[in-house]
Design a protein around this motif. Structure first.
Motif, PDB file in Angstrom:
ATOM      1  N   VAL A 223      18.110 -28.639  31.797  1.00  0.00           N
ATOM      2  CA  VAL A 223      18.051 -27.671  33.484  1.00  0.00           C
ATOM      3  C   VAL A 223      17.965 -28.635  34.346  1.00  0.00           C
ATOM      4  O   VAL A 223      18.733 -28.551  35.347  1.00  0.00           O
ATOM      5  CB  VAL A 223      17.215 -26.403  33.116  1.00  0.00           C
ATOM      6  CG1 VAL A 223      17.028 -25.914  34.273  1.00  0.00           C
ATOM      7  CG2 VAL A 223      17.616 -25.735  32.110  1.00  0.00           C
ATOM      8  N   ASP A 224      16.940 -29.340  34.207  1.00  0.00           N
ATOM      9  CA  ASP A 224      16.619 -30.407  35.318  1.00  0.00           C
ATOM     10  C   ASP A 224      17.886 -31.260  35.743  1.00  0.00           C
ATOM     11  O   ASP A 224      18.159 -31.586  36.885  1.00  0.00           O
ATOM     12  CB  ASP A 224      15.417 -31.226  35.099  1.00  0.00           C
ATOM     13  CG  ASP A 224      14.100 -30.266  35.248  1.00  0.00           C
ATOM     14  OD1 ASP A 224      14.071 -29.266  35.876  1.00  0.00           O
ATOM     15  OD2 ASP A 224      13.112 -30.793  34.644  1.00  0.00           O
TER      16      ASP A 224
ATOM     17  N   ILE B  38      23.386 -25.081  27.749  1.00  0.00           N
ATOM     18  CA  ILE B  38      23.724 -24.105  26.624  1.00  0.00           C
ATOM     19  C   ILE B  38      23.505 -24.644  25.332  1.00  0.00           C
ATOM     20  O   ILE B  38      22.879 -23.463  24.508  1.00  0.00           O
ATOM     21  CB  ILE B  38      25.413 -23.669  26.717  1.00  0.00           C
ATOM     22  CG1 ILE B  38      25.673 -23.289  28.155  1.00  0.00           C
ATOM     23  CG2 ILE B  38      25.546 -22.565  25.591  1.00  0.00           C
ATOM     24  CD1 ILE B  38      24.731 -22.011  28.762  1.00  0.00           C
ATOM     25  N   HIS B  39      23.878 -25.728  24.902  1.00  0.00           N
ATOM     26  CA  HIS B  39      23.335 -26.397  23.615  1.00  0.00           C
ATOM     27  C   HIS B  39      21.905 -26.232  23.295  1.00  0.00           C
ATOM     28  O   HIS B  39      21.556 -25.920  22.325  1.00  0.00           O
ATOM     29  CB  HIS B  39      24.069 -27.814  23.490  1.00  0.00           C
ATOM     30  CG  HIS B  39      23.666 -28.532  22.383  1.00  0.00           C
ATOM     31  ND1 HIS B  39      24.469 -28.549  21.194  1.00  0.00           N
ATOM     32  CD2 HIS B  39      22.550 -29.331  21.854  1.00  0.00           C
ATOM     33  CE1 HIS B  39      23.867 -29.171  20.288  1.00  0.00           C
ATOM     34  NE2 HIS B  39      22.586 -29.527  20.660  1.00  0.00           N
ATOM     35  N   GLU B  40      21.142 -26.903  24.405  1.00  0.00           N
ATOM     36  CA  GLU B  40      19.631 -26.801  24.411  1.00  0.00           C
ATOM     37  C   GLU B  40      19.098 -25.397  24.118  1.00  0.00           C
ATOM     38  O   GLU B  40      18.295 -25.179  23.638  1.00  0.00           O
ATOM     39  CB  GLU B  40      18.949 -27.381  25.221  1.00  0.00           C
ATOM     40  CG  GLU B  40      19.518 -29.011  25.469  1.00  0.00           C
ATOM     41  CD  GLU B  40      19.054 -29.702  24.086  1.00  0.00           C
ATOM     42  OE1 GLU B  40      18.338 -29.335  23.238  1.00  0.00           O
ATOM     43  OE2 GLU B  40      19.723 -30.667  23.940  1.00  0.00           O
TER      44      GLU B  40
ATOM     45  N   ASN C  79      11.040 -28.438  25.556  1.00  0.00           N
ATOM     46  CA  ASN C  79      11.250 -29.878  26.368  1.00  0.00           C
ATOM     47  C   ASN C  79      12.422 -30.258  26.807  1.00  0.00           C
ATOM     48  O   ASN C  79      13.169 -30.797  27.758  1.00  0.00           O
ATOM     49  CB  ASN C  79      10.268 -30.820  25.838  1.00  0.00           C
ATOM     50  CG  ASN C  79       8.851 -30.779  26.027  1.00  0.00           C
ATOM     51  OD1 ASN C  79       8.407 -30.087  27.155  1.00  0.00           O
ATOM     52  ND2 ASN C  79       7.933 -31.273  25.253  1.00  0.00           N
ATOM     53  N   GLU C  80      13.515 -30.294  25.628  1.00  0.00           N
ATOM     54  CA  GLU C  80      14.884 -30.563  25.593  1.00  0.00           C
ATOM     55  C   GLU C  80      15.606 -29.633  26.828  1.00  0.00           C
ATOM     56  O   GLU C  80      16.478 -30.155  27.604  1.00  0.00           O
ATOM     57  CB  GLU C  80      15.502 -30.786  24.384  1.00  0.00           C
ATOM     58  CG  GLU C  80      15.229 -32.130  23.752  1.00  0.00           C
ATOM     59  CD  GLU C  80      15.694 -31.957  22.381  1.00  0.00           C
ATOM     60  OE1 GLU C  80      16.684 -31.245  21.910  1.00  0.00           O
ATOM     61  OE2 GLU C  80      15.400 -33.183  21.651  1.00  0.00           O
ATOM     62  N   LEU C  81      15.252 -28.448  26.604  1.00  0.00           N
ATOM     63  CA  LEU C  81      15.915 -27.463  27.370  1.00  0.00           C
ATOM     64  C   LEU C  81      15.556 -27.788  28.938  1.00  0.00           C
ATOM     65  O   LEU C  81      16.439 -27.708  29.802  1.00  0.00           O
ATOM     66  CB  LEU C  81      15.764 -25.919  27.014  1.00  0.00           C
ATOM     67  CG  LEU C  81      16.259 -24.920  27.924  1.00  0.00           C
ATOM     68  CD1 LEU C  81      17.778 -24.850  28.083  1.00  0.00           C
ATOM     69  CD2 LEU C  81      15.711 -23.435  27.507  1.00  0.00           C
ATOM     70  N   ILE C  82      14.259 -27.687  29.198  1.00  0.00           N
ATOM     71  CA  ILE C  82      13.913 -28.067  30.428  1.00  0.00           C
ATOM     72  C   ILE C  82      14.541 -29.098  30.980  1.00  0.00           C
ATOM     73  O   ILE C  82      14.806 -29.547  32.041  1.00  0.00           O
ATOM     74  CB  ILE C  82      12.240 -27.909  30.774  1.00  0.00           C
ATOM     75  CG1 ILE C  82      11.615 -26.513  30.198  1.00  0.00           C
ATOM     76  CG2 ILE C  82      11.709 -28.775  31.851  1.00  0.00           C
ATOM     77  CD1 ILE C  82      10.243 -26.939  29.907  1.00  0.00           C
TER      78      ILE C  82
END
Length: 90
Positions: free
Chosen positions: A50-51, A57-59, A44-47
């Motif tokens: 990205v949004d 990169i960290h996520e 969820n943090e990566l999504i």
């Protein structure tokens, strides 16, 4: 580049065999529910990153780490995953 991932898989396996007191990796390895929740949280943090075009990169690194640990917790061997991916090649 791929040696970094290989080293993370090695670390997970080593820590599973020989736990290190106070290790975050061992905390995850010893708690299936925590490992699962961290994978879901990090996806969820990566999504979100990205949004928002921030911290991607960290996520992405966080999700790879937590997924590797999740694999190890659940006896999913990367070698078997790679074999499956090879079978899917056209």
């Amino acid at each position: 580049m791929l040696s970094t991932l290989e080293n993370l898989f090695k670390l997970a396996r080593e820590r599973k065999e020989k736990p290190v007191d106070g290790s975050y990796t061992n905390k995850l390895l010893s708690d299936k529910l925590l490992s699962k929740s961290k994978v879901l949280e990090e996806v969820n943090e990566l999504i979100e990153a990205v949004d928002k075009d921030t911290n991607k990169i960290h996520e992405a690194a966080d999700i790879l780490y937590h997924l590797i640990i999740y694999f190890e917790v659940n006896e999913i061997k990367i070698e078997d995953v790679c074999k499956e991916l090879e079978k899917r090649k056209k």
